[in-house]
Design an enzyme around this catalytic site. Structure first.
Site, PDB file in Angstrom:
ATOM      1  N   ASP A 175      -5.654  20.514 -43.296  1.00 15.47           N
ATOM      2  CA  ASP A 175      -6.412  20.813 -44.503  1.00 15.47           C
ATOM      3  C   ASP A 175      -5.915  22.162 -45.027  1.00 15.47           C
ATOM      4  O   ASP A 175      -5.230  22.902 -44.306  1.00 15.47           O
ATOM      5  CB  ASP A 175      -7.905  20.858 -44.157  1.00 15.47           C
ATOM      6  CG  ASP A 175      -8.779  20.977 -45.399  1.00 15.47           C
ATOM      7  OD1 ASP A 175      -8.326  20.548 -46.476  1.00 15.47           O
ATOM      8  OD2 ASP A 175      -9.893  21.492 -45.293  1.00 15.47           O
TER       9      ASP A 175
ATOM     10  N   ILE B 135       2.230   2.418  -3.366  1.00 14.43           N
ATOM     11  CA  ILE B 135       1.315   2.990  -4.364  1.00 14.43           C
ATOM     12  C   ILE B 135       1.346   4.520  -4.265  1.00 14.43           C
ATOM     13  O   ILE B 135       1.085   5.081  -3.198  1.00 14.43           O
ATOM     14  CB  ILE B 135      -0.125   2.478  -4.129  1.00 14.43           C
ATOM     15  CG1 ILE B 135      -0.173   0.959  -4.311  1.00 14.43           C
ATOM     16  CG2 ILE B 135      -1.100   3.161  -5.086  1.00 14.43           C
ATOM     17  CD1 ILE B 135      -1.480   0.334  -3.874  1.00 14.43           C
TER      18      ILE B 135
ATOM     19  N   GLU C 276      -0.430   7.344  -4.390  1.00 10.84           N
ATOM     20  CA  GLU C 276      -1.824   7.771  -4.495  1.00 10.84           C
ATOM     21  C   GLU C 276      -1.968   9.217  -4.964  1.00 10.84           C
ATOM     22  O   GLU C 276      -3.017   9.623  -5.451  1.00 10.84           O
ATOM     23  CB  GLU C 276      -2.555   7.582  -3.151  1.00 10.84           C
ATOM     24  CG  GLU C 276      -2.001   8.355  -1.976  1.00 10.84           C
ATOM     25  CD  GLU C 276      -0.952   7.536  -1.215  1.00 10.84           C
ATOM     26  OE1 GLU C 276      -0.573   7.958  -0.132  1.00 10.84           O
ATOM     27  OE2 GLU C 276      -0.521   6.493  -1.731  1.00 10.84           O
TER      28      GLU C 276
ATOM     29  N   VAL D 231       0.832  -1.205   0.000  1.00  5.03           N
ATOM     30  CA  VAL D 231       0.000   0.000   0.000  1.00  5.03           C
ATOM     31  C   VAL D 231       0.870   1.260   0.000  1.00  5.03           C
ATOM     32  O   VAL D 231       0.601   2.231  -0.712  1.00  5.03           O
ATOM     33  CB  VAL D 231      -0.953  -0.005   1.213  1.00  5.03           C
ATOM     34  CG1 VAL D 231      -1.674   1.336   1.354  1.00  5.03           C
ATOM     35  CG2 VAL D 231      -1.961  -1.136   1.083  1.00  5.03           C
ATOM     36  N   ALA D 232       1.955   1.223   0.793  1.00  3.63           N
ATOM     37  CA  ALA D 232       2.853   2.384   0.865  1.00  3.63           C
ATOM     38  C   ALA D 232       3.533   2.666  -0.471  1.00  3.63           C
ATOM     39  O   ALA D 232       3.880   3.808  -0.781  1.00  3.63           O
ATOM     40  CB  ALA D 232       3.906   2.139   1.945  1.00  3.63           C
TER      41      ALA D 232
END
Length: 581
Positions: free
Chosen positions: A325, A281, A283, A278-279
């Site tokens: 174009d 990741i 966030e 978790v650490a």
């Protein structure tokens, strides 16, 4: 293929009448059967749909897993922070996409075309969406064409088809033209197409295609079927998410393996491993990316560019080639006189030439604004910059007769009274004007039009044509007989060359692109010579070898095109299908 049949055959096939059109009941039945004359729009997502779409990102999915694990470990603060970041990220994305959709809807509401349709023998104005196949529609100057139509009758009709074909110049139409072989859209003179614009003359046509069956509808269908690709940033973030997920899994398994070897408490080590995952990741990353992209979108909106998807902003930073174009993008989509020859020198217009340009002309100058066909408006504007006002000249030289432009004669003549003298002014194709001339104005003298003078004029006209200019010749006749035969014994005055010139800011923009290492290519439906002339002025192309046409593209396989495309900078006479390819 309606363009390969005559008008009578098309009307008979569609069970319609050129003078009475369809009955109201029949039109209603056909609309129920075939649907409205509208281009299908992709089903718009609801606010909730847009919100949940924001969670499809791999990085966001990892964060959701991280929040769930934190909650399981009773790390309520960590779980709350991660969830807050995820929700804020989704809200910012939804707000941006919703604002972009609203802006696009507002632009669409600006255009709600009408049509003059014949129903039960009477002309009535209806919304273009109410048209059905078999409806007979009248067209006039200034109208958008509401559906694909086979012309029944046309009088001096010119249609601006740049939205469909890229042609900057209005195209002459002929209801009597019939083709025995297959022709590209740009060359179908007996047809007019949805979303194009009438610039001159009037016509009547029968609707042969509506909605998604029209040429512009086919383009819309082709574009909507294109698979949406991930942006470079999305690909990198997705790749990083995968690596991060794999690394987290490896760390968890490694720690758990160490715990087994050392004989530690398995539950404690499981919690430790999950905590490390978790650490690991980041966030804050999705939130930072979203906020930065949202700032980029706001900057784009201040520069009048609507960005629908946040990640599209980042794509601009990864551009290596810009395909543009020509008509209306690189050029002004407005004809201008860029060269004049008065039989002696260039760009020093003769007074009689300027008078002819404004009198033999149906454009209207009202309160400083010009209304009319683009070529005629350009001639009036050119004369005005040299001190000749159309309204002043018309008050002194009163028009008493006109021979309108005709696609067979390729010229237009007007007769004007000035006191007891009558002046006939003619403009048109060089060879047709010279056929009517017996003399030529040279300075202040009028001399006989010899073979030498005729060849000299044709050489100058050819030279101007090679510069991708549309060349018009101008002549006049002075007489005291109001019934004299027009377009005979005329005096040649000079030549004017017109083109749709580049926008002033474009050349600097292209130089900026080149200095940033970005190549620029032109992809247009216009003629190769016209396209190359503009490309050379703007620094897009330097050599004619850098031009390739749509016909040449058709002969190339995809592998051959990949090899060829890097050397080409001008793609001319191409169709929308070529552009997508």
């Amino acid at each position: 293929m309606s363009y390969r049949k005559n008008a009578y055959e098309v009307l008979k096939e569609l069970k319609s009448d050129a003078n009475k059109g369809l009955s109201t009941q029949e039109a209603a039945r056909r609309r129920r059967e075939l649907g409205a004359n509208e281009l299908k729009k992709q089903k718009k997502k609801s606010i909730f749909g847009l919100f949940f779409e924001q969670f499809h990102d791999p990085m966001v999915m990892i964060l959701i897993v991280g929040a769930a694990v934190s909650f399981f470990l009773h790390e309520m603060m960590d779980a709350a922070i991660i969830l807050f970041v995820i929700v804020m990220n989704a809200i910012i994305g939804v707000i941006q996409e919703f604002k972009a959709e609203k802006a696009i809807d507002a632009l669409e509401k600006l255009a709600s075309p009408k049509a003059h349709v014949i129903r039960n023998g009477y002309i009535k104005e209806v919304d273009a969406s109410a048209l059905v196949v078999g409806d007979v529609v009248d067209l006039e100057v200034g109208q958008y064409i509401p559906a694909d139509m086979r012309l029944i009758a046309a009088k001096n009709l010119k249609v601006e088809e740049s939205t469909l074909t890229g042609e900057s110049e209005a195209v002459e139409k002929d209801a009597d033209a019939i083709y025995t072989k297959e022709m590209p859209v740009a060359d179908q003179q007996n047809m007019v197409f949805m979303s194009t614009f009438v610039t001159y003359g009037k016509a009547r046509g029968v609707v042969v295609s509506t909605g998604m069956q029209t040429e512009v509808g086919k383009i819309a269908a082709m574009l909507s079927s294109q698979k949406e690709e991930m942006t470079p940033l999305q690909m990198r973030l997705a790749h990083m998410s995968k690596i991060l997920g794999i690394l987290c899994l490896i760390v968890c398994l490694s720690m758990f393996g160490v715990a087994l070897i050392q004989g530690r408490d398995l539950f404690d080590m499981l919690l430790l491993s999950i905590s490390l995952a978790v650490a690991a990741i980041p966030e804050g990353l999705p939130a930072v990316v979203t906020i930065v992209l949202a700032m980029g979108v706001q900057m784009m909106s201040k520069n009048r560019a609507i960005v629908r998807k946040l990640h599209a902003v980042e794509t601009l930073g990864s551009v290596s080639v810009i395909c543009s174009d020509k008509t209306g993008t690189l050029t002004q989509n407005k004809m201008h006189v860029v060269k004049c020859w008065n039989n002696q020198v260039y760009d020093v217009p003769d007074q009689e030439l300027l008078r002819a340009l404004v009198l033999c002309n149906n454009a209207i100058l009202q309160q400083g604004e010009l209304m009319g066909e683009s070529t005629e408006s350009a001639l009036v504007s050119y004369a005005l910059t040299h001190g000749v006002d159309k309204n002043d000249e018309e008050s002194r030289y009163v028009r008493v007769n006109e021979l309108p432009f005709d696609s067979n004669r390729k010229k237009m003549t007007t007769l004007h009274q000035h006191g007891s003298t009558y002046y006939a002014y003619t403009k048109g194709a060089v060879e047709r004007i010279l056929e009517s001339c017996t003399h030529v104005k040279s300075g202040t003298q009028i001399i006989k039009l010899s073979s030498y003078e005729r060849n000299r004029i044709m050489d100058v006209a050819k030279k101007m044509s090679n510069e991708a200019l549309r060349v018009l010749a101008v002549a006049y006749r002075r007489t005291t007989d109001p019934y004299a035969t027009l377009e005979q014994q005329m005096t040649f005055i000079g030549l004017v060359g017109l083109m749709d010139p580049p926008r002033e800011e474009v050349k600097d923009a292209i130089c900026t692109c080149h200095s940033a290492g970005i190549d620029v290519a032109m992809i247009t439906g216009d003629h190769p010579l016209t396209a190359f002339a503009i490309a050379r002025q703007l620094g897009i192309a330097k050599d004619e070898k850098q031009i390739i046409t749509g016909m040449e593209l058709d002969e190339l396989s995809d592998d051959q095109l990949v090899k060829k495309v890097s050397h080409c900078r001008v793609f001319a006479r191409v169709t929308p299908q070529h552009k997508v390819r």
